[in-house]
Enzyme design. Structure first.
Site, PDB file in Angstrom:
ATOM      1  N   GLU A  64      42.153 -45.299-116.808  1.00 38.16           N
ATOM      2  CA  GLU A  64      43.608 -45.383-116.814  1.00 38.16           C
ATOM      3  C   GLU A  64      44.064 -46.704-116.235  1.00 38.16           C
ATOM      4  O   GLU A  64      45.159 -46.841-115.745  1.00 38.16           O
ATOM      5  CB  GLU A  64      44.196 -44.178-116.045  1.00 38.16           C
ATOM      6  CG  GLU A  64      44.207 -44.272-114.539  1.00 38.16           C
ATOM      7  CD  GLU A  64      42.844 -44.262-113.844  1.00 38.16           C
ATOM      8  OE1 GLU A  64      41.821 -44.281-114.552  1.00 38.16           O
ATOM      9  OE2 GLU A  64      42.812 -44.253-112.601  1.00 38.16           O
ATOM     10  N   HIS A  66      42.964 -33.098-121.449  1.00 39.26           N
ATOM     11  CA  HIS A  66      42.559 -34.472-121.772  1.00 39.26           C
ATOM     12  C   HIS A  66      43.337 -35.096-122.913  1.00 39.26           C
ATOM     13  O   HIS A  66      43.640 -36.286-122.901  1.00 39.26           O
ATOM     14  CB  HIS A  66      41.044 -34.513-122.087  1.00 39.26           C
ATOM     15  CG  HIS A  66      40.281 -35.344-121.124  1.00 39.26           C
ATOM     16  ND1 HIS A  66      39.912 -34.861-119.856  1.00 39.26           N
ATOM     17  CD2 HIS A  66      39.825 -36.614-121.190  1.00 39.26           C
ATOM     18  CE1 HIS A  66      39.278 -35.815-119.225  1.00 39.26           C
ATOM     19  NE2 HIS A  66      39.202 -36.907-120.015  1.00 39.26           N
TER      20      HIS A  66
HETATM   21  N1  LIG Z   1      42.764 -38.413-120.751  1.00 38.17           N
HETATM   22  C1  LIG Z   1      42.028 -39.470-120.320  1.00 38.17           C
HETATM   23  N2  LIG Z   1      41.789 -39.547-119.020  1.00 38.17           N
HETATM   24  C2  LIG Z   1      41.104 -40.536-118.517  1.00 38.17           C
HETATM   25  C3  LIG Z   1      40.586 -41.534-119.352  1.00 38.17           C
HETATM   26  N3  LIG Z   1      39.929 -42.452-118.590  1.00 38.17           N
HETATM   27  C4  LIG Z   1      40.024 -42.023-117.298  1.00 38.17           C
HETATM   28  N4  LIG Z   1      40.729 -40.877-117.254  1.00 38.17           N
HETATM   29  C5  LIG Z   1      41.043 -40.128-116.110  1.00 38.17           C
HETATM   30  O1  LIG Z   1      41.867 -40.812-115.218  1.00 38.17           O
HETATM   31  C6  LIG Z   1      41.728 -40.192-113.953  1.00 38.17           C
HETATM   32  C7  LIG Z   1      41.696 -41.179-112.913  1.00 38.17           C
HETATM   33  O2  LIG Z   1      41.749 -40.543-111.746  1.00 38.17           O
HETATM   34  P1  LIG Z   1      41.624 -41.212-110.323  1.00 38.17           P
HETATM   35  O3  LIG Z   1      40.679 -42.357-110.390  1.00 38.17           O
HETATM   36  O4  LIG Z   1      41.313 -40.187-109.269  1.00 38.17           O
HETATM   37  O5  LIG Z   1      43.032 -41.769-110.021  1.00 38.17           O
HETATM   38  P2  LIG Z   1      44.455 -41.126-110.185  1.00 38.17           P
HETATM   39  O6  LIG Z   1      44.328 -39.734-110.433  1.00 38.17           O
HETATM   40  O7  LIG Z   1      45.135 -41.919-111.240  1.00 38.17           O
HETATM   41  O8  LIG Z   1      45.007 -41.466-108.802  1.00 38.17           O
HETATM   42  P3  LIG Z   1      45.488 -42.860-108.309  1.00 38.17           P
HETATM   43  O9  LIG Z   1      44.796 -43.926-109.128  1.00 38.17           O
HETATM   44  O10 LIG Z   1      45.051 -42.876-106.882  1.00 38.17           O
HETATM   45  O11 LIG Z   1      46.927 -42.914-108.454  1.00 38.17           O
HETATM   46  C8  LIG Z   1      40.480 -39.367-114.037  1.00 38.17           C
HETATM   47  O12 LIG Z   1      40.844 -37.966-114.080  1.00 38.17           O
HETATM   48  C9  LIG Z   1      39.861 -39.741-115.357  1.00 38.17           C
HETATM   49  O13 LIG Z   1      39.183 -38.665-115.971  1.00 38.17           O
HETATM   50  C10 LIG Z   1      40.856 -41.421-120.754  1.00 38.17           C
HETATM   51  O14 LIG Z   1      40.443 -42.220-121.549  1.00 38.17           O
HETATM   52  N5  LIG Z   1      41.590 -40.363-121.169  1.00 38.17           N
END
Ligand SMILES: Nc1nc2c(ncn2[C@@H]2O[C@H](COP(=O)(O)OP(=O)(O)OP(=O)(O)O)[C@@H](O)[C@H]2O)c(=O)[nH]1
Length: 511
Positions: free
Chosen positions: A432, A402
């Site tokens: 993200e 993370h």
């Molecule tokens: N390190 C970190 N990870 C985050 C944060 N917010 C969201 N995530 C992660 O971002 C990821 C988003 O994953 P998905 O929604 O499956 O999308 P992806 O893996 O980017 O795949 P696509 O969007 O389809 O390209 C998840 O694993 C969340 O845990 C954050 O603030 N910090």
């Protein structure tokens, strides 16, 4: 024989002693009573008669008979009443005189002067100085009438009326003038003038002769007054100076509304004192008594002013302290307000900022989008919205942890900010996902801008544990449309993003 001679001599001496004693005892009394008779002569015919009887008895070395003494006492008691009546008759006569002059003197100035004289006589004190002044002024006013009419031998009807009908009045004026002279403390140097005046009056006052008698009388009175004139004038000047100072101070005080009550109190007090001074000045014949009264009234005024000043100073001090207190309170409030503003601003900033990337957060984005939407509705200026999402970000988290993911998010935020124009608005929408608002930009222009961003991200060298990692962005782009609401605009961009993901990522789709 020798003894008889001694007895004879003793008897003779004793008789002589008795006679001398009688002379010493009776003569001063006799002398005094005869002087009183002369002094009181003319006050009342009955009194004159009674005093003459008493005087004759005393001169004949007889003790005054009880009957004659009772008669003198009775007449003396009646004298007061008679003088009062005489005063009233004199006042009435003067009023008639003024009335008659009014009828004959038609000039405005003369009328004003007559009114002034009437005012001076009210209240009528009966004091000889006042009578002398009034009579003198009336004679002066009457001058032109006498000159015109008497010189030509034509008595004016009205004045003729006075002369004939009020002969008694002239006598009374004469007797008042005699009383006036008797009441004066005449200096020895002026005694002969006074005597001459008395005999002229005693001969009988006529309308023609009245003017010169009064003028001489006024001359006598003014000479007498001249003894104390300079000193008195000096004194009155000082008094006036004091009063002017007081008046100036009171006027200055009146401008201060807060002290208005105090000023009214002070002014009333001073007015009373000044009135008292005026009354005494009008009524008093005694300079010393007048001075002491005026001094005590002045002292009252000065005390009142001092007290007023003291109260004023205390009040000003209190006001100044209250002012300082308020000023301190105000400064404290200003400081507190400033701190509160800073606090609110910081809280607001916190509420609108993403703590991880320091970009505006979703609330910040909502606020900005709302403002942009309003501007567009008002001015019709186009704007575009891009929604960007990191590709396969889950993998990075899963592979490198993370913290590595957070680091990527911070780096991406940095690239987005640097690649965008300063007028563009970049925010972290959540997770993200990022948004870019581009004011004054059509979808076509925005496409070029966001493609630069996409490329910059794709070309950034990311390394985790020594492994180079490819990071890419997918974006959905849309321009505001006439029928748009806030939600419909975002939904269109979001759908386009979904489409970019579906079509293989690291690309931009237009919605
Ligand atoms: N390190 C970190 N990870 C985050 C944060 N917010 C969201 N995530 C992660 O971002 C990821 C988003 O994953 P998905 O929604 O499956 O999308 P992806 O893996 O980017 O795949 P696509 O969007 O389809 O390209 C998840 O694993 C969340 O845990 C954050 O603030 N910090």
């Amino acid at each position: 024989m020798e003894q008889d001679d001694w007895k004879e001599r003793y008897k003779s001496l004793s008789d002589q002693m008795d006679e001398l004693q009688t002379q010493f005892e009776d003569q001063p009394l006799q002398h005094l009573l005869c002087q009183m008779t002369v002094a009181l002569d003319g006050q009342s015919a009955q009194l004159d008669h009674a005093l003459n009887l008493l005087c004759t008895q005393l001169k004949n070395n007889q003790p005054g008979s009880p009957k004659v003494i009772q008669l003198v006492e009775k007449q003396l008691r009646g004298l007061d009443i008679e003088q009062q009546q005489q005063q009233e008759a004199l006042l009435l006569g003067l009023r008639k005189w003024i009335y008659q002059l009014r009828l004959n003197l038609t000039a405005e100035a003369a009328d004003q002067r007559l009114k002034g004289i009437e005012g001076e006589m009210t209240p009528f004190s009966g004091q000889l100085a006042v009578i002398a002044k009034v009579v003198n002024e009336l004679v002066e006013l009457q001058g032109p009438l006498l000159a015109d009419d008497f010189n030509q031998g034509h008595h004016h009807a009205a004045l003729d009326g006075i002369a004939q009908e009020d002969e008694a009045l002239l006598q009374k004026i004469g007797s008042e003038l005699l009383s006036l002279i008797a009441g004066l403390n005449i200096p020895p140097g002026d005694m002969s003038l006074a005597r001459e005046l008395v005999s002229r009056i005693e001969e009988g006052v006529t309308l023609n002769g009245l003017s010169s008698i009064v003028q001489d009388l006024v001359g006598l009175v003014s000479r007498f007054n001249a003894y104390n004139g300079a000193e008195f004038e000096n004194y009155l000047q000082n008094l006036t100076g004091h009063l002017v100072e007081v008046q100036a101070y009171v006027k200055a005080g009146q401008t201060d509304e807060l002290a208005a009550d105090e000023v009214v109190l002070l002014t009333n007090g001073i007015q009373k004192d000044v009135q008292s001074i005026q009354t005494v000045m009008q009524e008093s014949n005694d300079l010393q008594q007048l001075k002491s009264h005026v001094s005590s009234q002045l002292l009252n005024i000065v005390k009142s002013v001092d007290l007023f000043k003291e109260k004023e100073e205390r009040r000003e001090q209190r006001l100044y302290e209250r002012y300082l207190q308020l000023q301190r309170r105000f400064e404290q409030m200003e400081e507190q307000t400033h701190q509160m503003k800073v606090h609110i601003e910081s809280e607001r900033h916190k509420a609108l900022t993403d703590s991880l990337t320091s970009l505006p957060n979703r609330a910040g984005y909502d606020e900005q989008l709302h403002a942009e939407f309003e501007r567009w509705k008002r001015y019709g200026q186009p704007f575009s919205l891009a929604v960007a999402d990191l590709d396969l970000f889950k993998r990075i988290n899963d592979t490198y942890g993370h913290q590595a993911g957070d680091k990527v998010l911070r780096l991406i935020a940095n690239i987005l900010t640097k690649q965008s124009r300063s007028t563009d608005f970049v925010a972290r929408y959540g997770g993200e996902e990022f948004v870019i608002l581009m004011p004054g930009t059509t979808a076509k222009q925005a496409m070029i801008a966001v493609d630069k961003v996409r490329q910059a991200v794709a070309q950034s060298p990311f390394n985790f544990h020594g492994d180079p990692v490819q990071i890419t962005l997918s974006l959905g782009l849309t321009e505001v449309q006439p029928e748009d609401a806030i939600d419909s605009l975002f939904n269109r961009a979001d759908k386009a993003l979904y489409e970019a993901k579906r079509l293989g990522r690291n690309r931009i789709e237009l919605g």
